[in-house]
Design a protein around this motif. Structure first.
Motif, mmCIF file in Angstrom:
data_model
loop_
_atom_site.group_PDB
_atom_site.id
_atom_site.type_symbol
_atom_site.label_atom_id
_atom_site.label_comp_id
_atom_site.label_asym_id
_atom_site.label_seq_id
_atom_site.Cartn_x
_atom_site.Cartn_y
_atom_site.Cartn_z
ATOM 1 N N ALA A 199 -2.922 7.512 11.927
ATOM 2 C CA ALA A 199 -2.055 8.591 11.763
ATOM 3 C C ALA A 199 -2.960 10.143 11.463
ATOM 4 C CB ALA A 199 -0.892 8.371 10.755
ATOM 5 N N ARG A 200 -3.978 10.004 10.823
ATOM 6 C CA ARG A 200 -4.585 11.181 10.241
ATOM 7 C C ARG A 200 -5.529 11.702 11.172
ATOM 8 N NH1 ARG A 200 -2.639 13.917 5.689
ATOM 9 N NH2 ARG A 200 -4.784 14.842 5.638
ATOM 10 N N VAL A 201 -6.121 10.714 11.987
ATOM 11 C CA VAL A 201 -7.533 11.519 12.558
ATOM 12 C C VAL A 201 -6.862 11.605 14.308
ATOM 13 C CG1 VAL A 201 -9.127 9.548 11.505
ATOM 14 C CG2 VAL A 201 -7.700 8.927 13.761
ATOM 15 N N PRO A 202 -7.496 12.818 14.565
ATOM 16 C CA PRO A 202 -7.295 13.322 15.714
ATOM 17 C C PRO A 202 -7.386 12.204 16.916
ATOM 18 C CG PRO A 202 -8.882 14.714 14.884
ATOM 19 C CD PRO A 202 -8.797 13.619 13.975
ATOM 20 N N ARG A 262 -3.141 -4.361 8.416
ATOM 21 C CA ARG A 262 -3.000 -3.383 9.707
ATOM 22 C C ARG A 262 -2.369 -1.973 9.008
ATOM 23 N NH1 ARG A 262 -2.392 -3.013 15.571
ATOM 24 N NH2 ARG A 262 -1.705 -1.135 15.792
ATOM 25 N N SER A 263 -1.542 -2.047 7.867
ATOM 26 C CA SER A 263 -0.799 -0.838 7.703
ATOM 27 C C SER A 263 -2.145 0.150 7.073
ATOM 28 C CB SER A 263 -0.001 -1.285 6.366
ATOM 29 O OG SER A 263 -0.627 -1.402 5.325
ATOM 30 N N VAL A 264 -3.076 -0.380 6.665
ATOM 31 C CA VAL A 264 -4.342 0.502 6.240
ATOM 32 C C VAL A 264 -4.718 1.276 7.467
ATOM 33 C CG1 VAL A 264 -6.469 0.457 5.093
ATOM 34 C CG2 VAL A 264 -4.590 -1.087 4.293
ATOM 35 N N TYR A 265 -5.202 0.408 8.671
ATOM 36 C CA TYR A 265 -5.397 0.970 9.709
ATOM 37 C C TYR A 265 -4.524 2.065 10.454
ATOM 38 C CZ TYR A 265 -5.621 1.741 14.848
ATOM 39 O OH TYR A 265 -5.622 2.353 16.072
ATOM 40 N N ASP A 266 -3.055 1.588 10.405
ATOM 41 C CA ASP A 266 -2.051 2.413 10.452
ATOM 42 C C ASP A 266 -2.071 4.074 10.290
ATOM 43 O OD1 ASP A 266 -1.152 0.921 12.512
ATOM 44 O OD2 ASP A 266 0.547 0.132 11.253
ATOM 45 N N ALA A 267 -2.270 4.036 8.552
ATOM 46 C CA ALA A 267 -2.414 5.050 7.749
ATOM 47 C C ALA A 267 -3.539 6.004 8.245
ATOM 48 C CB ALA A 267 -2.307 4.718 6.475
ATOM 49 N N TRP A 268 -4.573 5.101 8.650
ATOM 50 C CA TRP A 268 -5.989 5.966 8.873
ATOM 51 C C TRP A 268 -5.603 6.597 10.257
ATOM 52 C CZ3 TRP A 268 -8.842 4.727 13.430
ATOM 53 C CH2 TRP A 268 -9.900 5.282 13.487
ATOM 54 N N GLY A 317 0.967 -1.234 0.004
ATOM 55 C CA GLY A 317 0.089 -0.026 -0.007
ATOM 56 C C GLY A 317 0.925 1.068 0.204
ATOM 57 N N SER A 318 0.217 2.463 -0.183
ATOM 58 C CA SER A 318 0.966 3.676 0.042
ATOM 59 C C SER A 318 1.564 3.959 1.206
ATOM 60 C CB SER A 318 0.180 4.685 -0.798
ATOM 61 O OG SER A 318 -0.840 5.199 0.015
ATOM 62 N N GLY A 319 0.845 3.390 2.225
ATOM 63 C CA GLY A 319 1.151 3.815 3.625
ATOM 64 C C GLY A 319 0.586 5.162 4.199
ATOM 65 N N LYS A 320 -0.192 5.880 3.193
ATOM 66 C CA LYS A 320 -0.760 6.839 3.593
ATOM 67 C C LYS A 320 -2.476 6.678 3.282
ATOM 68 C CE LYS A 320 2.769 9.951 2.054
ATOM 69 N NZ LYS A 320 3.230 11.177 1.156
ATOM 70 N N PHE A 321 -3.041 7.442 4.116
ATOM 71 C CA PHE A 321 -4.555 7.578 4.251
ATOM 72 C C PHE A 321 -5.269 8.578 2.856
ATOM 73 C CE2 PHE A 321 -8.938 8.912 5.768
ATOM 74 C CZ PHE A 321 -9.389 7.475 5.765
ATOM 75 N N ARG A 345 -9.772 8.554 17.601
ATOM 76 C CA ARG A 345 -8.823 7.243 17.043
ATOM 77 C C ARG A 345 -9.531 6.159 17.696
ATOM 78 N NH1 ARG A 345 -3.110 8.914 18.021
ATOM 79 N NH2 ARG A 345 -3.480 10.383 16.575
ATOM 80 N N LEU A 346 -9.505 4.938 17.058
ATOM 81 C CA LEU A 346 -10.147 3.774 17.684
ATOM 82 C C LEU A 346 -8.875 2.721 17.378
ATOM 83 C CD1 LEU A 346 -13.222 3.172 15.267
ATOM 84 C CD2 LEU A 346 -13.192 4.132 17.509
#
Ligand SMILES: NC(=O)c1ccc[n+]([C@@H]2O[C@H](COP(=O)([O-])OP(=O)(O)OC[C@H]3O[C@@H](n4cnc5c(N)ncnc54)[C@H](O)[C@@H]3O)[C@@H](O)[C@H]2O)c1
Length: 262
Positions: A199-202, A191-197, A88-92, A206-207
């Motif tokens: 990292a973006r949310v306040p 898991r990396s999709v979650y990590d990218a998300w 993945g790109s590692g970014k949201f 964050r869940l």
């Protein structure tokens, strides 16, 4: 059910971890020789008991041609090729301009061009043998315009289309080509999709990974559960087998009903 794969040779690109590893294990369980090809065999990717390991980066065409030659040198044949490598790109990616166009390059290089390299390296000898299968792991994201990681989704859509082209080209040689789309499988990539998300949310919104995935599965997956790597592996060996002798050019979803076409 005897899948009549015993004695055949299967290579899994991206087979050191995650679903690729489960697929290599499933081919071994069916009595095949399994070759795990990965760019990184360290740590969790260490050798699978009973398999042959090769280090190669799928984005390197010469390395993939070398791996194909090495498999033929060792076994004298190669019957089934699975492409399970992806990044993945590692970014949201919501909105898409959270990413730069430059963020697309490595994702497309691995997910699409790596698969194309694999097909170029292996298809000529499959066609010459007039038997065998190619299987590409894509994603439900490639069918629904999933905005989470646009280059990932677009690379998977391209892969589905390339698999259809290859299926048409190879059909007259008796070689079958399909795409297998997992839904939600607990791997490093998921898991990396979650990590990218995350990292973006306040922080207040964050869940945990567990809560984030439970909400997503509840909202999107009719069967309401994770898919296991073994679910994907079971479909992979079935598609390689003569039980699936009339299945080619198809996009098979093992996703708990996430995507339904009619
Ligand atoms: N996990 C999910 O929820 C999910 C959902 C839909 C689709 N998929 C797809 O399923 C497939 C398997 O995903 P996974 O979750 O098991 O991933 P993973 O990250 O656990 O494993 C991928 C493997 O590919 C290897 N790899 C990466 N780039 C490579 C390259 N250039 N050359 C050779 N090897 C390379 C990695 O080293 C790793 O061993 C991928 O195509 C992925 O896009 C995964």
């Amino acid at each position: 059910m005897d899948l009549q794969l015993s004695g055949q040779v299967a290579v899994v690109v991206g087979g050191a971890r995650g679903m690729g590893r489960a697929i290599a294990e499933a081919f071994l369980a069916e009595g095949c020789s399994a070759v795990v090809l990965d760019r990184d065999l360290e740590g969790e990717g260490e050798a699978l008991l009973g398999s042959v390991s090769l280090v190669a980066d799928a984005t390197d065409l010469a390395a993939m041609r070398g791996a194909e030659a090495e498999i033929r040198r060792r076994f004298g044949r190669c019957d089934h090729v699975v492409y399970a490598a992806a990044v993945g790109s590692g970014k949201f990616g919501m909105p898409f301009w959270n990413l730069e166009p430059a963020d697309w390059e490595q994702v497309v290089r691995v997910n699409l061009l790596g698969a194309v390299n694999t097909a170029h390296a292996f298809a000529p000898n499959l066609a010459a043998a007039r038997t065998g299968t190619l299987l590409f792991l894509a994603s439900v994201a490639g069918q629904i315009g999933s905005p989470t990681d646009p280059p990932y989704s677009a690379s998977k859509a391209g892969l589905i289309n390339f698999a259809q082209c290859a299926a048409k080209d190879l059909a007259s040689s008796g070689v079958r080509v399909n795409t297998l789309c997992p839904g939600m499988v607990k791997t490093a990539l998921n898991r990396s999709v979650y990590d990218a998300w995350a990292a973006r949310v306040p922080a207040a919104e964050r869940l945990s990974y567990e809560a984030w995935s439970a909400e997503k599965i509840h909202r999107l997956v009719p069967l309401g559960r994770w898919q296991d790597a073994d679910d994907i592996a079971a479909m992979a060996v079935f598609l390689a087998s003569p039980r699936a002798k009339n299945v080619t050019g198809q996009t098979i979803n093992v996703d708990g009903g996430y995507v339904m076409h009619w």
